[in-house]
Scaffold this motif. Sequence first.
Motif, PDB file in Angstrom:
ATOM      1  N   VAL A 265      -0.677   5.380  46.622  1.00 58.57           N
ATOM      2  CA  VAL A 265      -0.372   4.374  45.606  1.00 58.57           C
ATOM      3  C   VAL A 265       0.164   2.981  46.025  1.00 58.57           C
ATOM      4  CG1 VAL A 265       2.251   5.103  44.772  1.00 58.57           C
ATOM      5  CG2 VAL A 265       0.412   4.248  43.168  1.00 58.57           C
ATOM      6  N   CYS A 266       0.821   2.975  47.032  1.00 59.23           N
ATOM      7  CA  CYS A 266       1.485   1.685  47.668  1.00 59.23           C
ATOM      8  C   CYS A 266      -0.029   0.881  48.245  1.00 59.23           C
ATOM      9  CB  CYS A 266       2.491   1.718  48.595  1.00 59.23           C
ATOM     10  SG  CYS A 266       3.976   1.822  47.711  1.00 59.23           S
ATOM     11  N   ALA A 267      -0.891   1.598  48.729  1.00 59.59           N
ATOM     12  CA  ALA A 267      -1.880   1.106  49.391  1.00 59.59           C
ATOM     13  C   ALA A 267      -3.016   0.615  48.213  1.00 59.59           C
ATOM     14  CB  ALA A 267      -2.704   1.939  50.311  1.00 59.59           C
ATOM     15  N   TRP A 268      -3.065   1.491  47.229  1.00 57.47           N
ATOM     16  CA  TRP A 268      -4.006   1.181  45.973  1.00 57.47           C
ATOM     17  C   TRP A 268      -3.556   0.098  45.072  1.00 57.47           C
ATOM     18  CZ3 TRP A 268      -2.900   2.498  40.778  1.00 57.47           C
ATOM     19  CH2 TRP A 268      -3.777   2.274  39.807  1.00 57.47           C
TER      20      TRP A 268
ATOM     21  N   GLY B 144      -6.672  -8.621  40.717  1.00 59.68           N
ATOM     22  CA  GLY B 144      -7.054  -7.539  39.947  1.00 59.68           C
ATOM     23  C   GLY B 144      -6.237  -6.195  40.141  1.00 59.68           C
ATOM     24  N   SER B 145      -5.437  -6.352  41.568  1.00 56.71           N
ATOM     25  CA  SER B 145      -4.702  -5.273  41.942  1.00 56.71           C
ATOM     26  C   SER B 145      -3.226  -4.874  40.880  1.00 56.71           C
ATOM     27  CB  SER B 145      -3.954  -5.442  43.309  1.00 56.71           C
ATOM     28  OG  SER B 145      -3.081  -6.761  43.446  1.00 56.71           O
ATOM     29  N   VAL B 146      -2.635  -3.825  41.128  1.00 55.44           N
ATOM     30  CA  VAL B 146      -1.490  -3.815  40.210  1.00 55.44           C
ATOM     31  C   VAL B 146      -0.489  -4.764  40.300  1.00 55.44           C
ATOM     32  CG1 VAL B 146       0.249  -2.028  39.692  1.00 55.44           C
ATOM     33  CG2 VAL B 146      -1.928  -1.116  40.240  1.00 55.44           C
ATOM     34  N   VAL B 147      -0.194  -5.136  41.493  1.00 56.59           N
ATOM     35  CA  VAL B 147       0.833  -6.065  41.766  1.00 56.59           C
ATOM     36  C   VAL B 147       0.420  -7.631  41.230  1.00 56.59           C
ATOM     37  CG1 VAL B 147       2.094  -7.750  43.370  1.00 56.59           C
ATOM     38  CG2 VAL B 147       1.615  -5.183  43.926  1.00 56.59           C
ATOM     39  N   ASP B 148      -0.852  -7.971  41.423  1.00 57.43           N
ATOM     40  CA  ASP B 148      -1.212  -9.059  40.892  1.00 57.43           C
ATOM     41  C   ASP B 148      -1.474  -9.314  39.353  1.00 57.43           C
ATOM     42  OD1 ASP B 148      -3.191 -11.827  41.018  1.00 57.43           O
ATOM     43  OD2 ASP B 148      -4.628 -10.526  40.149  1.00 57.43           O
ATOM     44  N   VAL B 149      -1.731  -8.050  38.722  1.00 56.99           N
ATOM     45  CA  VAL B 149      -2.126  -8.074  37.265  1.00 56.99           C
ATOM     46  C   VAL B 149      -0.651  -8.190  36.652  1.00 56.99           C
ATOM     47  CG1 VAL B 149      -2.670  -6.690  35.155  1.00 56.99           C
ATOM     48  CG2 VAL B 149      -4.017  -6.968  37.292  1.00 56.99           C
ATOM     49  N   ILE B 150       0.285  -7.289  37.163  1.00 56.61           N
ATOM     50  CA  ILE B 150       1.933  -7.399  36.684  1.00 56.61           C
ATOM     51  C   ILE B 150       2.488  -8.793  36.710  1.00 56.61           C
ATOM     52  CG2 ILE B 150       3.966  -6.313  37.057  1.00 56.61           C
ATOM     53  CD1 ILE B 150       2.776  -3.735  37.126  1.00 56.61           C
ATOM     54  N   ALA B 151       2.262  -9.414  37.898  1.00 57.62           N
ATOM     55  CA  ALA B 151       2.998 -10.689  38.185  1.00 57.62           C
ATOM     56  C   ALA B 151       2.321 -11.756  37.428  1.00 57.62           C
ATOM     57  CB  ALA B 151       2.587 -11.112  39.886  1.00 57.62           C
ATOM     58  N   LYS B 152       1.029 -11.666  36.833  1.00 58.56           N
ATOM     59  CA  LYS B 152       0.408 -12.621  36.088  1.00 58.56           C
ATOM     60  C   LYS B 152       0.627 -12.223  34.488  1.00 58.56           C
ATOM     61  CE  LYS B 152      -3.145 -14.099  39.344  1.00 58.56           C
ATOM     62  NZ  LYS B 152      -4.563 -13.907  39.721  1.00 58.56           N
TER      63      LYS B 152
ATOM     64  N   ASN C 251       7.189   1.496  37.218  1.00 58.67           N
ATOM     65  CA  ASN C 251       6.598   2.495  36.348  1.00 58.67           C
ATOM     66  C   ASN C 251       5.044   2.946  36.662  1.00 58.67           C
ATOM     67  OD1 ASN C 251       8.683   2.999  34.732  1.00 58.67           O
ATOM     68  ND2 ASN C 251       8.843   1.381  33.428  1.00 58.67           N
ATOM     69  N   VAL C 252       4.598   2.301  37.798  1.00 57.67           N
ATOM     70  CA  VAL C 252       3.417   2.661  38.253  1.00 57.67           C
ATOM     71  C   VAL C 252       3.407   3.449  39.573  1.00 57.67           C
ATOM     72  CG1 VAL C 252       1.005   2.030  39.280  1.00 57.67           C
ATOM     73  CG2 VAL C 252       1.991   0.706  37.419  1.00 57.67           C
ATOM     74  N   ILE C 253       4.157   3.085  40.279  1.00 53.85           N
ATOM     75  CA  ILE C 253       4.266   3.998  41.497  1.00 53.85           C
ATOM     76  C   ILE C 253       5.249   4.949  41.366  1.00 53.85           C
ATOM     77  CG2 ILE C 253       3.585   1.779  43.114  1.00 53.85           C
ATOM     78  CD1 ILE C 253       6.472   1.453  44.093  1.00 53.85           C
ATOM     79  N   ARG C 254       6.328   4.913  40.932  1.00 51.90           N
ATOM     80  CA  ARG C 254       7.218   6.151  40.574  1.00 51.90           C
ATOM     81  C   ARG C 254       6.626   7.263  39.943  1.00 51.90           C
ATOM     82  NH1 ARG C 254       9.025   7.509  36.106  1.00 51.90           N
ATOM     83  NH2 ARG C 254       8.959   5.461  35.357  1.00 51.90           N
ATOM     84  N   PRO C 255       6.137   7.190  38.742  1.00 53.98           N
ATOM     85  CA  PRO C 255       5.423   8.408  38.234  1.00 53.98           C
ATOM     86  C   PRO C 255       4.320   8.794  39.039  1.00 53.98           C
ATOM     87  CG  PRO C 255       5.004   6.311  36.913  1.00 53.98           C
ATOM     88  CD  PRO C 255       5.805   6.042  37.853  1.00 53.98           C
ATOM     89  N   THR C 256       3.317   8.132  39.778  1.00 57.63           N
ATOM     90  CA  THR C 256       2.551   8.617  40.660  1.00 57.63           C
ATOM     91  C   THR C 256       2.875   9.750  41.754  1.00 57.63           C
ATOM     92  OG1 THR C 256       1.190   6.659  40.244  1.00 57.63           O
ATOM     93  CG2 THR C 256       0.339   7.957  42.150  1.00 57.63           C
ATOM     94  N   VAL C 257       4.226   9.285  42.320  1.00 60.17           N
ATOM     95  CA  VAL C 257       4.890  10.035  43.431  1.00 60.17           C
ATOM     96  C   VAL C 257       5.316  11.223  42.570  1.00 60.17           C
ATOM     97  CG1 VAL C 257       6.616  10.177  44.908  1.00 60.17           C
ATOM     98  CG2 VAL C 257       5.243   8.090  44.875  1.00 60.17           C
ATOM     99  N   ALA C 258       5.863  11.130  41.203  1.00 56.95           N
ATOM    100  CA  ALA C 258       6.139  12.155  40.502  1.00 56.95           C
ATOM    101  C   ALA C 258       5.195  13.383  40.490  1.00 56.95           C
ATOM    102  CB  ALA C 258       6.748  11.877  39.190  1.00 56.95           C
ATOM    103  N   ILE C 259       3.938  13.183  40.664  1.00 57.32           N
ATOM    104  CA  ILE C 259       2.852  14.252  40.701  1.00 57.32           C
ATOM    105  C   ILE C 259       3.166  15.330  41.838  1.00 57.32           C
ATOM    106  CG2 ILE C 259       0.460  14.499  40.907  1.00 57.32           C
ATOM    107  CD1 ILE C 259      -0.073  11.826  39.892  1.00 57.32           C
ATOM    108  N   SER C 260       4.034  14.860  42.682  1.00 57.54           N
ATOM    109  CA  SER C 260       4.418  15.824  43.661  1.00 57.54           C
ATOM    110  C   SER C 260       4.967  17.139  42.999  1.00 57.54           C
ATOM    111  CB  SER C 260       5.545  15.417  44.317  1.00 57.54           C
ATOM    112  OG  SER C 260       5.231  13.860  45.222  1.00 57.54           O
TER     113      SER C 260
END
Length: 417
Positions: free
Chosen positions: A144-147, A209-217, A237-246
């Motif tokens: 998720v961090c790479a994405w 268009g990346s998650v960081v870019d969109v949230i920052a703007k 709230n994007v990276i934590r729940p993705t990891v919760a899929i564990s």
Amino acid sequence: MTVGRPILDRSASALAKGYAWLPDLRRRNPGPLLRTRVLGRQAAALRGPEAVRFFYDEDHVRRAGAMPEPVLSTLFGHGAVHTLDGPAHRQRKDMFLSLLTEPREVAELARHAAECWDDAVEAWAERPSVVLFDEVPRVLTRAVCAWAAVPLGPDDTDRLASDLVAMVDGFGTAGPRHWRARAVRKRRERWLEDLVERVRSGHATVPTGSVVDVIAKHRDVDGRPLDRHTAAVELLNVIRPTVAISWFIAYAGHALHRWPHLRKRLRHDDTPYAVAFAHELRRFYPFAPYLGGLAATDLRWQDEDIPADTMVLLDVYGQHHSDELWDQPYAFDPDRFLDVPPGRDELIPQGGGDRSTGHRCPGEDITVALLATLVPRLARLDYDVPDQDLRISLRRLPARIRSGFVLEMACSGALRD
Ligand code: HEM
């Protein structure tokens, strides 16, 4: 009818009894509406598809002020989209939907997850045993961090993975797990605030268009950018729940062990079956116990009054195990979803209603895609399951497999057929 004398204040037992709390109360007090108390407030608990539609009508239930502080300080973050109503919610939600539901982006994240899983499996083959619930968060954190374009140093993954799990693991208890979750959230919010600042000032660059870019703007409904704290909260709230899929992948290990005949069908990469399996994992195993909001005004539900400001609870676990809704609800049977996709308001592990207008999770496509990608990979691995404690206590919030699901890898890693 008005709210009568509530059954004793069960808020303490809500924590102690976990997932079975509302279903048990309902068994003793049948009827469309269950009255109780939560955190000193009157509460009314509902379940069933009609109740879902009632709960997700914004004129009925509001979120502002509904979320207990301990949950905000661990799981969601103060100022998160979860706590907004009306146009402010809609504007912020559109941002999440644009990031998380575009099929190409979902597929791209699944591709990252598959790559990270395959790399990890090579390393597992070198070790006598691995704990699935320790390993999968690392896989998903890297993916998720790479994405999302969150930069990670070579040694950052394990620590971040463990922090993200801690934030989820600590919301439903008052003990040390909870205090760790609070501390970790503070530290990770500061870390991401710094990233947002560097991106905004041009000291760090991330793909457009990346998650960081969109949230920052992103600009909220008032036309202003998110303050750095809220931006960090929403990135989490994007990276934590993705990891919760564990949680669900560890549950998949449990299901494949208990019902080994299901493994064969998953091995052959039959996508519709893998998707049905993902839905059944999300129905059968415990994760979100119930959802809550406050009655926005005096309400009436099936001839029962719910005064304004009553806590309205949607009993997710109870709904998923109700024999009014499911044939043999305590049987794990992915086939129930094979030809009939889940009803919008029947399967609600990530909330119900319409995701673009209400609070339903915008990460559901990602959750199903990652499960349908990784669970067949798990089914194809060659491993033994040594003796261990595979119990899942329904009193623990959130529930998890006690042992974390230990695997002993066969040398090749690939399955002997
Ligand atoms: C909301 C569960 C995965 C992002 C929610 C809600 C639940 C939930 C129960 C609240 C619904 C409500 O308040 O009515 C889960 C579960 C997941 C998962 C069990 C898998 C383990 C994800 C993923 C993402 C995500 C992968 C993002 C990548 C969000 C966000 C909200 C949310 C931003 C707030 C939506 C709003 O308030 O409008 N999720 N989720 N979730 N989820 Fe998920």
